[in-house]
Design a protein around this motif. Structure first.
Motif, PDB file in Angstrom:
ATOM      1  N   THR A 163       0.830  -1.202   0.000  1.00  0.00           N
ATOM      2  CA  THR A 163       0.000   0.000   0.000  1.00  0.00           C
ATOM      3  C   THR A 163       0.864   1.251   0.000  1.00  0.00           C
ATOM      4  OG1 THR A 163      -1.773  -1.134   1.181  1.00  0.00           O
ATOM      5  CG2 THR A 163      -1.785   1.275   1.238  1.00  0.00           C
ATOM      6  N   TYR A 189      -0.163   7.344   7.501  1.00  0.00           N
ATOM      7  CA  TYR A 189      -0.518   5.949   7.215  1.00  0.00           C
ATOM      8  C   TYR A 189      -1.350   5.312   8.326  1.00  0.00           C
ATOM      9  CZ  TYR A 189       0.002   0.945   6.503  1.00  0.00           C
ATOM     10  OH  TYR A 189      -0.253  -0.395   6.350  1.00  0.00           O
ATOM     11  N   ASP A 190      -2.354   4.581   7.888  1.00  0.00           N
ATOM     12  CA  ASP A 190      -3.172   3.746   8.771  1.00  0.00           C
ATOM     13  C   ASP A 190      -3.318   2.406   8.064  1.00  0.00           C
ATOM     14  OD1 ASP A 190      -5.640   2.410   9.680  1.00  0.00           O
ATOM     15  OD2 ASP A 190      -5.881   4.184  10.928  1.00  0.00           O
ATOM     16  N   ASP A 191      -3.130   1.303   8.780  1.00  0.00           N
ATOM     17  CA  ASP A 191      -3.113   0.005   8.109  1.00  0.00           C
ATOM     18  C   ASP A 191      -4.473  -0.428   7.564  1.00  0.00           C
ATOM     19  OD1 ASP A 191      -4.423  -0.699  10.434  1.00  0.00           O
ATOM     20  OD2 ASP A 191      -2.816  -1.961  11.216  1.00  0.00           O
ATOM     21  N   THR A 192      -5.512   0.370   7.805  1.00  0.00           N
ATOM     22  CA  THR A 192      -6.819   0.069   7.203  1.00  0.00           C
ATOM     23  C   THR A 192      -6.999   0.770   5.858  1.00  0.00           C
ATOM     24  OG1 THR A 192      -7.914   1.949   8.285  1.00  0.00           O
ATOM     25  CG2 THR A 192      -7.837  -0.132   9.502  1.00  0.00           C
ATOM     26  N   MET A 193      -6.054   1.623   5.485  1.00  0.00           N
ATOM     27  CA  MET A 193      -6.188   2.421   4.260  1.00  0.00           C
ATOM     28  C   MET A 193      -5.868   1.613   3.004  1.00  0.00           C
ATOM     29  SD  MET A 193      -4.343   6.038   5.183  1.00  0.00           S
ATOM     30  CE  MET A 193      -5.185   7.332   6.086  1.00  0.00           C
ATOM     31  N   SER A 194      -6.613   1.931   1.931  1.00  0.00           N
ATOM     32  CA  SER A 194      -6.222   1.470   0.608  1.00  0.00           C
ATOM     33  C   SER A 194      -5.160   2.429   0.080  1.00  0.00           C
ATOM     34  CB  SER A 194      -7.423   1.481  -0.339  1.00  0.00           C
ATOM     35  OG  SER A 194      -7.864   2.817  -0.570  1.00  0.00           O
ATOM     36  N   GLN A 197      -6.760   5.818  -0.692  1.00  0.00           N
ATOM     37  CA  GLN A 197      -7.042   6.595   0.518  1.00  0.00           C
ATOM     38  C   GLN A 197      -5.757   7.188   1.094  1.00  0.00           C
ATOM     39  OE1 GLN A 197      -8.975   3.417   2.652  1.00  0.00           O
ATOM     40  NE2 GLN A 197     -11.022   4.287   2.330  1.00  0.00           N
TER      41      GLN A 197
END
Length: 207
Positions: A163, A189-194, A197
């Motif tokens: 990502t 960064y957030d590990d839920t992001m595509s 995003q």
């Protein structure tokens, strides 16, 4: 000339996508604003296009909205602005924000876009002010307004997953320096992001 493609969205790797239509896979470069508006991979999609033929390449540029293509075509008429820089400009500013910046002679906002120096920004104002003012546009989609600023030097931070690598690749392709893009990506960064995003968040953070 190829003016429109309707087919299946096979892949998104900003700032490029691939559309399959009639058994052919078309590689299309798009602004980030258009890419954000695309459906998920595997879904049908229609994009307006502008086909560029050069001695060394044939390039296809795509747009979700016809008005963005209209502004793109005005941009590439300006001295010193090629198709790739026009896509970068349209990734850094919405169509409405670009028209506003040119109309108010806001050179300071234009030079925040990678690849746009002061002389280029001044040319855009002189050459496009009257032409862009004549365009009739729909109401802006505020969710797609992504202001950007110029980068400053920084140390390299290497992404550690796909990502972040995809987001970094997209920002570098749009003209941002890799060290700066890496730092911004890491900060938002957030590990839920595509990847899309993450690119959107990174561009917003460059304010």
């Amino acid at each position: 000339m190829i003016g429109l493609i309707t087919g299946t969205l096979l892949a998104k790797q900003p700032p490029e996508i691939m559309i399959q239509a009639g058994g052919i896979g078309y590689e299309v470069s798009m602004s980030m604003h258009s890419i954000y508006a695309l459906p998920t991979e595997g879904q049908p999609v229609t994009v307006f296009t502008h086909f560029v033929v050069r001695e060394d390449a044939q390039l296809l540029f795509g747009f979700i909205e016809k008005e963005e293509r209209t502004v793109f075509r005005e941009l590439i008429k300006a001295n010193g602005v090629g198709p790739k820089l026009a896509i970068t400009i349209l990734s850094g500013m919405s169509v409405q924000d670009l028209i506003r910046a040119v109309g108010y002679e806001d050179v300071s906002s234009l030079v925040k876009i990678p690849g746009v120096g002061k002389k280029t920004a001044e040319r855009l104002v002189v050459e496009l002010k009257d032409r862009l003012a004549k365009l009739t546009l729909t109401q802006p989609n505020e969710a797609l307004t992504l202001p950007v600023v110029s980068a400053t030097d920084g140390s390299t931070i290497i992404p550690i997953n796909d990502t972040r690598e995809e987001a970094l690749s997209a920002l570098v392709a749009l003209g941002y320096k890799a060290p700066v893009a890496s730092k911004i990506i890491q900060s938002v960064y957030d590990d839920t992001m595509s990847s899309e995003q993450l690119i959107r968040a990174a561009l917003k953070a460059m304010v």
